[in-house]
Structures are given as structure tokens and as C-alpha cells.
Scaffold this motif. Structure first.
Motif, PDB file in Angstrom:
ATOM      1  N   ASP A   1       0.831  -1.205   0.000  1.00  0.00           N
ATOM      2  CA  ASP A   1       0.000   0.000   0.000  1.00  0.00           C
ATOM      3  C   ASP A   1       0.865   1.254   0.000  1.00  0.00           C
ATOM      4  O   ASP A   1       0.565   2.224  -0.689  1.00  0.00           O
ATOM      5  CB  ASP A   1      -0.939   0.016   1.211  1.00  0.00           C
TER       6      ASP A   1
ATOM      7  N   LEU B   1       2.367   1.686  -3.465  1.00  0.00           N
ATOM      8  CA  LEU B   1       1.343   2.164  -4.390  1.00  0.00           C
ATOM      9  C   LEU B   1       1.082   3.652  -4.185  1.00  0.00           C
ATOM     10  O   LEU B   1       0.983   4.416  -5.151  1.00  0.00           O
ATOM     11  CB  LEU B   1       0.050   1.368  -4.220  1.00  0.00           C
ATOM     12  N   LYS B   2       1.012   4.084  -2.939  1.00  0.00           N
ATOM     13  CA  LYS B   2       0.813   5.503  -2.648  1.00  0.00           C
ATOM     14  C   LYS B   2       1.981   6.337  -3.155  1.00  0.00           C
ATOM     15  O   LYS B   2       1.785   7.432  -3.697  1.00  0.00           O
ATOM     16  CB  LYS B   2       0.628   5.716  -1.141  1.00  0.00           C
TER      17      LYS B   2
ATOM     18  N   GLU C   1       1.686   6.595  -6.963  1.00  0.00           N
ATOM     19  CA  GLU C   1       0.621   7.529  -7.316  1.00  0.00           C
ATOM     20  C   GLU C   1       1.070   8.972  -7.100  1.00  0.00           C
ATOM     21  O   GLU C   1       0.773   9.852  -7.904  1.00  0.00           O
ATOM     22  CB  GLU C   1      -0.639   7.229  -6.501  1.00  0.00           C
ATOM     23  N   ARG C   2       1.806   9.217  -6.023  1.00  0.00           N
ATOM     24  CA  ARG C   2       2.303  10.561  -5.747  1.00  0.00           C
ATOM     25  C   ARG C   2       3.312  10.989  -6.820  1.00  0.00           C
ATOM     26  O   ARG C   2       3.269  12.125  -7.301  1.00  0.00           O
ATOM     27  CB  ARG C   2       2.953  10.621  -4.355  1.00  0.00           C
TER      28      ARG C   2
ATOM     29  N   GLU D   1       3.425   9.956  -9.908  1.00  0.00           N
ATOM     30  CA  GLU D   1       2.670  10.227 -11.127  1.00  0.00           C
ATOM     31  C   GLU D   1       1.998  11.590 -11.055  1.00  0.00           C
ATOM     32  O   GLU D   1       1.958  12.326 -12.040  1.00  0.00           O
ATOM     33  CB  GLU D   1       1.644   9.125 -11.387  1.00  0.00           C
ATOM     34  N   TYR D   2       1.482  11.926  -9.901  1.00  0.00           N
ATOM     35  CA  TYR D   2       0.861  13.237  -9.712  1.00  0.00           C
ATOM     36  C   TYR D   2       1.902  14.344  -9.879  1.00  0.00           C
ATOM     37  O   TYR D   2       1.666  15.334 -10.570  1.00  0.00           O
ATOM     38  CB  TYR D   2       0.202  13.300  -8.332  1.00  0.00           C
TER      39      TYR D   2
ATOM     40  N   LYS E   1       2.487   7.492 -21.461  1.00  0.00           N
ATOM     41  CA  LYS E   1       3.090   6.515 -20.551  1.00  0.00           C
ATOM     42  C   LYS E   1       3.836   5.406 -21.284  1.00  0.00           C
ATOM     43  O   LYS E   1       3.674   4.223 -20.990  1.00  0.00           O
ATOM     44  CB  LYS E   1       2.029   5.948 -19.615  1.00  0.00           C
TER      45      LYS E   1
END
Length: 112
Positions: free
Chosen positions: A3, A6-7, A10-11, A13-14, A38
Motif C-alpha cells: 500500500d 502504491l501511494k 501515485e504521488r 505520477e501526480y 506513458k
């Protein structure tokens, strides 16, 4: 643990999206396209090999006196990574001065 990874992904990518918005990418539209779509390093290498192959075919066809390259564009389109659109790819390569002669011929075909 997963988890958290994954976070973090995601961060990242942001942050990448934010950087694309604030950095002037006008000089590197194809590079921007790679990021937006991508594409991975292998996919970019495949694209480069495709363009080199197509460029060699273009040179052969020009040496034979051919002036119409729509079949070459069709082959390029068929072999192009599905994440990329032909017109957008041609335009971005031209703006970034990549495979200029090849992309110029493709653009002529696209314009009809």
C-alpha cells in the motif's frame, strides 16, 4: 508495504503531471507525448527502430523514383504503438526535429 509503495507511485505520477504543466515543453513535444502516453523505454526504443526502418524504406523508394508515400504511412500506422496516434506523433516529431524528412512526407500524406 505494498500500500505504501502504491501511494508513493501515485504521488510520483501526480508530481509528474504537475511538472508537465509548469515546464515549458514546447521544445520537446514528442518527449511530452511519451510521458503523457506513458510509454516505457522499450516502447520508445521500438518507435526509434520503426522510424529508422521507415526512413531507410523512404530513401530506397525515393532512389527508385517514387513520389507517393501513402503505403509507407499505412505501414507506419499499422506498426506504430497503439498508445500513439499517427497525426499527433508526426506533428510532435516534426516540432522536435525528429526524423524530419520521413515525418514531412507523412504529413504531406495526412494532408491529402
Amino acid at each position: 508495504m505494498m500500500d505504501e509503495l502504491l501511494k508513493r507511485i501515485e504521488r510520483l505520477e501526480y508530481y509528474q503531471q504537475l511538472l508537465l504543466e509548469i515546464v515549458n515543453t514546447n521544445d520537446y513535444p514528442f518527449t511530452k507525448l511519451i510521458i503523457q502516453k506513458k510509454l516505457g523505454p522499450e516502447e520508445v526504443l521500438e518507435f526509434q527502430h520503426l522510424c529508422e526502418y521507415m526512413n531507410n524504406k523512404l530513401q530506397e523508394q525515393k532512389a527508385e523514383g517514387l513520389l507517393y508515400f501513402y503505403p509507407l504511412l499505412k505501414e507506419f500506422s499499422d506498426k506504430l504503438n497503439r498508445k500513439l496516434e499517427v497525426k499527433e506523433t508526426v506533428e510532435s516529431c516534426l516540432q522536435q526535429y525528429l526524423y524530419v524528412e520521413l515525418m514531412t512526407e507523412f504529413k504531406k500524406c495526412l494532408l491529402g
